[in-house]
Motif scaffolding. Structure first.
Motif, PDB file in Angstrom:
ATOM      1  N   UNK A 123       0.832  -1.206   0.000  1.00 19.58           N
ATOM      2  CA  UNK A 123       0.000   0.000   0.000  1.00 19.58           C
ATOM      3  C   UNK A 123       0.866   1.256   0.000  1.00 19.58           C
ATOM      4  N   UNK A 124       1.936   1.236   0.791  1.00 19.83           N
ATOM      5  CA  UNK A 124       2.854   2.373   0.826  1.00 19.83           C
ATOM      6  C   UNK A 124       3.565   2.541  -0.508  1.00 19.83           C
ATOM      7  N   UNK A 125       3.964   1.431  -1.116  1.00 15.29           N
ATOM      8  CA  UNK A 125       4.634   1.501  -2.412  1.00 15.29           C
ATOM      9  C   UNK A 125       3.707   2.095  -3.478  1.00 15.29           C
ATOM     10  N   UNK A 126       2.432   1.738  -3.426  1.00 14.43           N
ATOM     11  CA  UNK A 126       1.482   2.285  -4.398  1.00 14.43           C
ATOM     12  C   UNK A 126       1.409   3.806  -4.292  1.00 14.43           C
ATOM     13  N   UNK A 127       1.387   4.303  -3.051  1.00 16.34           N
ATOM     14  CA  UNK A 127       1.365   5.756  -2.862  1.00 16.34           C
ATOM     15  C   UNK A 127       2.638   6.398  -3.407  1.00 16.34           C
ATOM     16  N   UNK A 128       3.766   5.742  -3.204  1.00 14.47           N
ATOM     17  CA  UNK A 128       5.032   6.268  -3.703  1.00 14.47           C
ATOM     18  C   UNK A 128       5.071   6.273  -5.226  1.00 14.47           C
ATOM     19  N   UNK A 129       4.553   5.220  -5.840  1.00 14.83           N
ATOM     20  CA  UNK A 129       4.514   5.150  -7.296  1.00 14.83           C
ATOM     21  C   UNK A 129       3.571   6.219  -7.865  1.00 14.83           C
ATOM     22  N   UNK A 130       2.519   6.525  -7.119  1.00 16.83           N
ATOM     23  CA  UNK A 130       1.626   7.611  -7.549  1.00 16.83           C
ATOM     24  C   UNK A 130       2.370   8.947  -7.536  1.00 16.83           C
ATOM     25  N   UNK A 131       3.210   9.165  -6.511  1.00 12.25           N
ATOM     26  CA  UNK A 131       4.040  10.374  -6.468  1.00 12.25           C
ATOM     27  C   UNK A 131       4.998  10.417  -7.652  1.00 12.25           C
ATOM     28  N   UNK A 132       5.533   9.246  -7.996  1.00 13.14           N
ATOM     29  CA  UNK A 132       6.446   9.172  -9.141  1.00 13.14           C
ATOM     30  C   UNK A 132       5.724   9.554 -10.430  1.00 13.14           C
ATOM     31  N   UNK A 133       4.479   9.096 -10.566  1.00 14.22           N
ATOM     32  CA  UNK A 133       3.709   9.433 -11.779  1.00 14.22           C
ATOM     33  C   UNK A 133       3.454  10.944 -11.837  1.00 14.22           C
ATOM     34  N   UNK A 134       3.130  11.545 -10.684  1.00 12.26           N
ATOM     35  CA  UNK A 134       2.876  12.983 -10.665  1.00 12.26           C
ATOM     36  C   UNK A 134       4.137  13.775 -11.003  1.00 12.26           C
ATOM     37  N   UNK A 135       5.299  13.215 -10.651  1.00 15.65           N
ATOM     38  CA  UNK A 135       6.564  13.892 -10.945  1.00 15.65           C
ATOM     39  C   UNK A 135       7.000  13.691 -12.386  1.00 15.65           C
ATOM     40  N   UNK A 136       6.235  12.930 -13.152  1.00 12.85           N
ATOM     41  CA  UNK A 136       6.569  12.716 -14.553  1.00 12.85           C
ATOM     42  C   UNK A 136       7.583  11.635 -14.791  1.00 12.85           C
ATOM     43  N   UNK A 137       7.845  10.790 -13.748  1.00 13.07           N
ATOM     44  CA  UNK A 137       8.781   9.675 -13.925  1.00 13.07           C
ATOM     45  C   UNK A 137      10.229  10.098 -13.962  1.00 13.07           C
ATOM     46  N   UNK A 138      10.565  11.264 -13.370  1.00 13.00           N
ATOM     47  CA  UNK A 138      11.949  11.733 -13.376  1.00 13.00           C
ATOM     48  C   UNK A 138      12.842  10.932 -12.456  1.00 13.00           C
TER      49      UNK A 138
END
Length: 617
Positions: A85-100
């Protein structure tokens, strides 16, 4: 291979106590067969009562093992689901950052995280899920095998019935949550961290097979070069003894080649450490925070040691037979293997075990910058190794100083008397450890006094080196070394150093003197006699300086020869220390059921690595 041996080979060592106790159940069946009364001597009623009692005890034990296995599995699975669940939230942050390459977590108090670190954390999480899947498979197979064995020995179908009604119907076997979680992790990794490239993602996530055998080609070449080294070493020994060499040239040969010899001998001992750790089940890959998918194995280190040894002995042989090669001044020969090693380690091209080389370079960087860098277990361990290679460091400096003086015509190259650089080199390893202890104290929340006591240990080393250097520099002013007051200062400091280091080794590093066993601990991996041996060996090897003073004062040996034997004693002690120090760390990981690295994205670096909280270094 019998299943019991295969189970022991494939189980996760940190979870060993949570597996089904196959050997216990197997022994119960054997005892039931061996203690069964003869059919002709007892009435049928008594025989039935006996076998009913055996059946009751056996299946009661099976039920207890099943509860233990299922509870552990459910706890690990629940923890994995929370972490996902925590990883999913982190991956969502990564998507918002544009995958940088760098992105911010939703919590504003957290520092930016790198995509590379996220990949490492997620691959470690995937590894833990695969280990849990193997845990389930092995235990299910163990129950099936032991029930089959029960039916075979007692000519019954009760075992098969129990397996079908209890094991096959349990959530432990039928629950699909784990398989779904593994599939979800794979899909998320492919989508977010591999940009849709499934082949690339599965290559990164690939888990090496448990009990994977060593590479046969590397085993072959390790044996080949080791055999060639022994042949060349015999030829070198014969040449040194029987060639018509003057005394100065013989002495020069020993001075130039002692340092590389000590380093090569130490490398062989490290390879032996790895073989022993692997055989007894100590997970050095986890302890050193290595990549479980790509790391040096014992045969790889043995191959490196064999190559180094063969190259070194060839240079030594060419040095002795310089006239055959028509080389008038072969004094640069000892620099050849040193130059090759430095060039290979610092080579930026991704060949020749690039990951292992960069791991070593990064650790050396952490050691040199000890007051400012976070201290990992691997950095602490490597720094401890360097403290035992002080003579090796000094000899390599002497080798470089000799060649510089000789080929640049700077002073007398054949003067091997120590200078102030030697004094600094002897102090530096202890200084690095002292800085690491200081750093550990600063970053510790508890501010435990044990960090200060550990720093005191290395302070005593520095004091002892200072008195030793002053004593050697002032020896010429006195007729006997015992006429010098600095000799007694050195003896006192060395005595305190010996007592303190031996106590710290046995009590803190090895964890001994803490159990009902006399002088030992509650859990032991090696044979009990080996622990009593290390208690004696640790003290005796640290007391070699006493023998050195006696031999030198009585003119039975030269200080140089005593230092040679002292260096060999140091690395032998370090070899033994490695065995017990990593055993103690491994048992701590087992107590916490920690089987994979903790690459945590939600806490700071200093709060990572939970194994560092209660074992002070």
């Amino acid at each position: 291979m019998k299943f019991g041996q295969n189970l022991d080979r494939l189980m996760v060592n940190e979870w060993r106590e949570q597996y089904v106790n196959y050997e216990l159940l197997k022994q119960m069946i054997q005892n039931g067969v061996d203690e069964a009364p003869d059919f002709g001597d007892y009435p049928l009623v008594l025989l039935n009562e006996y076998f009913e009692e055996v059946k009751h005890e056996f299946f009661t034990a099976c039920a207890q093992e099943m509860v233990k296995v299922q509870l552990f599995f459910e706890e690990k699975l629940a923890a994995a689901q929370r972490k996902q669940t925590s990883f999913k939230a982190t991956l969502a942050d990564l998507r918002e950052a544009g995958g940088g390459r760098q992105f911010h977590l939703r919590d504003p108090q957290q520092q930016p995280q790198t995509t590379r670190r996220l990949r490492s954390a997620y691959s470690e999480f995937y590894l833990m899920l695969i280990l849990l899947q193997n845990y389930r498979t092995l235990n299910q197979t163990a129950f099936r095998k032991i029930c089959k064995k029960y039916d075979k020995n007692f000519r019954s179908t009760e075992g098969q019935l129990w397996y079908k009604t209890v094991v096959e119907t349990s959530p432990f076997v039928n629950k699909t949550d784990l398989n779904n979680l593994i599939e979800e992790v794979e899909n998320l990794y492919i989508e977010y961290l591999a940009h849709g490239d499934r082949a690339k993602a599965m290559t990164k996530l690939r888990v090496p097979p448990l009990g994977e055998p060593p590479n046969p080609f590397r085993v072959f070449f390790a044996g080949l070069f080791l055999g060639l080294f022994f042949v060349a070493a015999i030829m070198t020994g014969i040449s040194y003894i029987f060639l018509d060499l003057d005394a100065t040239f013989r002495e020069l040969f020993v001075h130039l080649y002692r340092g590389p010899f000590i380093l090569i001998w130490y490398t062989f001992l490290v390879a032996t450490n790895l073989f022993i750790w692997q055989n007894v089940g100590i997970n050095y890959v986890l302890i050193f925070e290595l990549n479980p998918r790509k790391h040096l194995r014992p045969t790889d280190v043995l191959l490196i040691a064999s190559l180094l040894a063969y190259g070194w002995i060839l240079c030594a042989l060419a040095f002795l037979h310089r006239e055959i090669f028509e080389v008038e001044k072969p004094f640069y020969f000892p620099l050849i293997p040193l130059g090759i090693v430095i060039a290979a380690v610092l080579n930026p091209i991704r060949i020749l075990e690039y990951n292992a080389r960069m791991w070593l370079v990064s650790l050396l960087g952490r050691i040199v910058t000890a007051p400012f860098s976070y201290v990992t277990f691997a950095a602490f361990w490597l720094s401890e190794q360097i403290t035992s290679l002080t003579i090796c460091l000094v000899d390599h400096y002497m080798l470089c100083r000799f060649c510089l003086r000789y080929y640049a015509n700077l002073g007398n190259p054949f003067d091997f008397e120590p200078d102030y650089v030697v004094f600094v080199l002897r102090i530096l390893p202890a200084w690095f450890r002292l800085c690491q202890c200081s750093r550990r104290f600063q970053e510790s929340a508890s501010k435990s006094i044990w960090y200060g006591l550990n720093a005191l240990k290395y302070s005593l080393t520095i004091v002892m080196v200072i008195f030793s250097f002053i004593q050697m520099e002032t020896n010429g002013q006195y007729q006997s070394i015992f006429d010098s007051p600095w000799t007694y200062s050195y003896i006192l400091s060395a005595l305190l150093w010996t007592v303190y280091h031996s106590f710290w080794d046995l009590r803190n590093d090895f964890g001994l003197f803490t159990a009902e066993h006399k002088f030992l601990r509650e859990k032991l991996i090696y044979r009990k006699s080996f622990y009593y041996f290390i208690i004696i060996a640790d003290v005796l090897l640290r007391c070699f300086w006493m023998l050195e003073i006696f031999l030198v004062s009585q003119d039975h040996a030269t200080p140089y020869n005593c230092k040679t034997f002292g260096a060999l004693c140091d690395i032998t002690l370090r070899f033994l220390w490695n065995l017990f120090r990593l055993e103690n760390e491994h048992l701590y990981n087992c107590g916490n059921f920690r089987a994979t690295r903790d690459i945590n994205l939600w806490i700071s670096e200093e709060d990572m690595n939970p194994q560092h909280k209660k074992i002070y270094f």
